[in-house]
Enzyme design. Structure first.
Site, PDB file in Angstrom:
ATOM      1  CB  SER A  15     -48.443   0.928 -11.747  1.00 36.39           C
ATOM      2  OG  SER A  15     -49.508   0.280 -11.100  1.00 36.39           O
ATOM      3  CG  ASN A  16     -49.278  -3.952  -9.161  1.00 39.03           C
ATOM      4  OD1 ASN A  16     -48.942  -3.928  -7.988  1.00 39.03           O
ATOM      5  ND2 ASN A  16     -50.473  -3.543  -9.566  1.00 39.03           N
ATOM      6  CE  LYS A  67     -62.964 -19.761 -22.011  1.00 36.04           C
ATOM      7  NZ  LYS A  67     -63.815 -20.927 -21.798  1.00 36.04           N
ATOM      8  CG  MET A  94     -57.661  -6.750 -16.325  1.00 36.40           C
ATOM      9  SD  MET A  94     -57.615  -6.878 -14.506  1.00 36.40           S
ATOM     10  CE  MET A  94     -59.321  -6.531 -14.144  1.00 36.40           C
ATOM     11  CG  ASN A 111     -54.128 -12.356  -9.252  1.00 40.21           C
ATOM     12  OD1 ASN A 111     -53.848 -11.608 -10.190  1.00 40.21           O
ATOM     13  ND2 ASN A 111     -55.301 -12.292  -8.637  1.00 40.21           N
ATOM     14  CG  HIS A 113     -58.258  -9.403  -5.999  1.00 35.75           C
ATOM     15  ND1 HIS A 113     -58.859  -9.404  -7.245  1.00 35.75           N
ATOM     16  CD2 HIS A 113     -59.219  -9.055  -5.116  1.00 35.75           C
ATOM     17  CE1 HIS A 113     -60.139  -9.085  -7.099  1.00 35.75           C
ATOM     18  NE2 HIS A 113     -60.382  -8.867  -5.819  1.00 35.75           N
TER      19      HIS A 113
END
Ligand code: GAR
Length: 205
Positions: A15-16, A67, A94, A111, A113
C-alpha cells in the site's frame, strides 16, 4: 530539482508503494518507479506493480530470513543498477539491509517505519505502542543507516491512540498517515530540500 528513479523493496501488500505510484500518476511527485523487488514470491506488492506496468520480480533472499546479505544483496544491487535506480525505497520490506546496499546507494535508501522513532523500532510497532499505553503513535520516514530504524528522520506524523483501539484499528490509522508521509519525504528529496547534518535532516524552505 531532480527526478527520482526509484527502486522499491517490499514484502507485503504494497500500500505504501501504491501511495507513491498514485502521487507520481497524479503529477505531485517528480519520480518514476523503475523496479519493484519482493522477498516473498506471492506478495501483493508484485500484483500492484504489474497493474501499473512496473517491472517487478521476486528476489530469493535465502538462506537468511531476516536480512538481505550475501549473493541476494549482490543480486539486488545489480538489478537496481541495471534498472537505473538512484533511490531505494523500503516500503514494508521486512528485512534488515546491510552495508553493501547502503554503500551502493549512499544516503539514498529510505525506510518507512510505523512508529514515532526512536520509540518502538523492530516489528509490530503499533502493538508495542498500544501495549505500552501510549496516547500518541505515528509514522517515521528516515534515511537508512547501519543500525535498525536509527537513521536520520525526514518526516514524522502523529496519530492519536483511541480508547477502544485494537492493533488493527491503530495500524490502519497509522497507515493513512504513511500514505501521506512517504510521498511527502520523496517530494522533499526530489526538490533537493533535505540536507543531512549529523543526526538531523535540515529541510530547506
Ligand atoms: C507498513 O505499515 C510499514 O510501516 C511497515 O510494514 C507495513 C507495510 O505495509 N514496515 C515495517 O514495519 C518496517 N519495519 P504495505 O506493504 O501495505 O506498504
Amino acid at each position: 530539482m531532480s527526478k527520482l528513479h526509484l527502486g522499491v523493496l517490499g514484502s507485503g501488500s504494497g500500500s505504501n508503494m501504491q501511495s507513491i505510484v498514485d502521487a507520481i500518476e497524479a503529477g505531485t511527485l517528480d519520480a518514476d518507479v523503475r523496479l519493484v523487488l519482493a522477498d516473498v514470491a506471492d506478495a501483493k506488492i508484485l500484483d500492484r506493480a504489474k497493474r501499473h506496468n512496473i517491472p517487478c520480480r521476486y528476489l530469493d533472499c535465502a538462506p537468511w530470513k531476516t536480512k538481505l546479505e550475501g549473493p541476494a544483496e549482490d543480486r539486488c544491487i545489480e538489478l537496481l543498477r541495471e534498472a537505473g535506480v538512484d533511490t531505494v525505497v523500503l516500503a514494508g520490506f521486512m528485512r534488515i539491509v546491510k552495508p553493501g546496499l547502503l554503500a551502493a546507494f549512499p544516503m539514498r535508501v529510505l525506510n518507512i517505519h510505523p512508529a514515532l522513532l526512536p520509540a518502538f523500532p523492530g516489528v509490530h510497532s503499533w502493538t508495542q505502542a498500544l501495549d505500552y499505553g501510549c496516547k500518541v503513535a505515528g509514522v517515521t520516514v528516515h534515511f537508512v543507516d547501519a543500525g535498525t530504524d536509527t537513521g536520520p528522520i525526514i518526516v514524522q506524523k502523529a496519530v492519536p491512540v483511541l480508547e477502544d483501539d485494537t492493533p488493527e484499528t491503530l495500524h490502519a490509522r497509522i497507515q493513512e498517515q504513511e500514505h501521506i508521509a512517504f510521498p511527502e519525504a520523496l517530494r522533499l528529496l526530489a526538490a533537493g530540500r533535505c540536507r543531512v547534518e549529523g543526526r538531523r535532516v535540515r529541510i530547506a524552505r
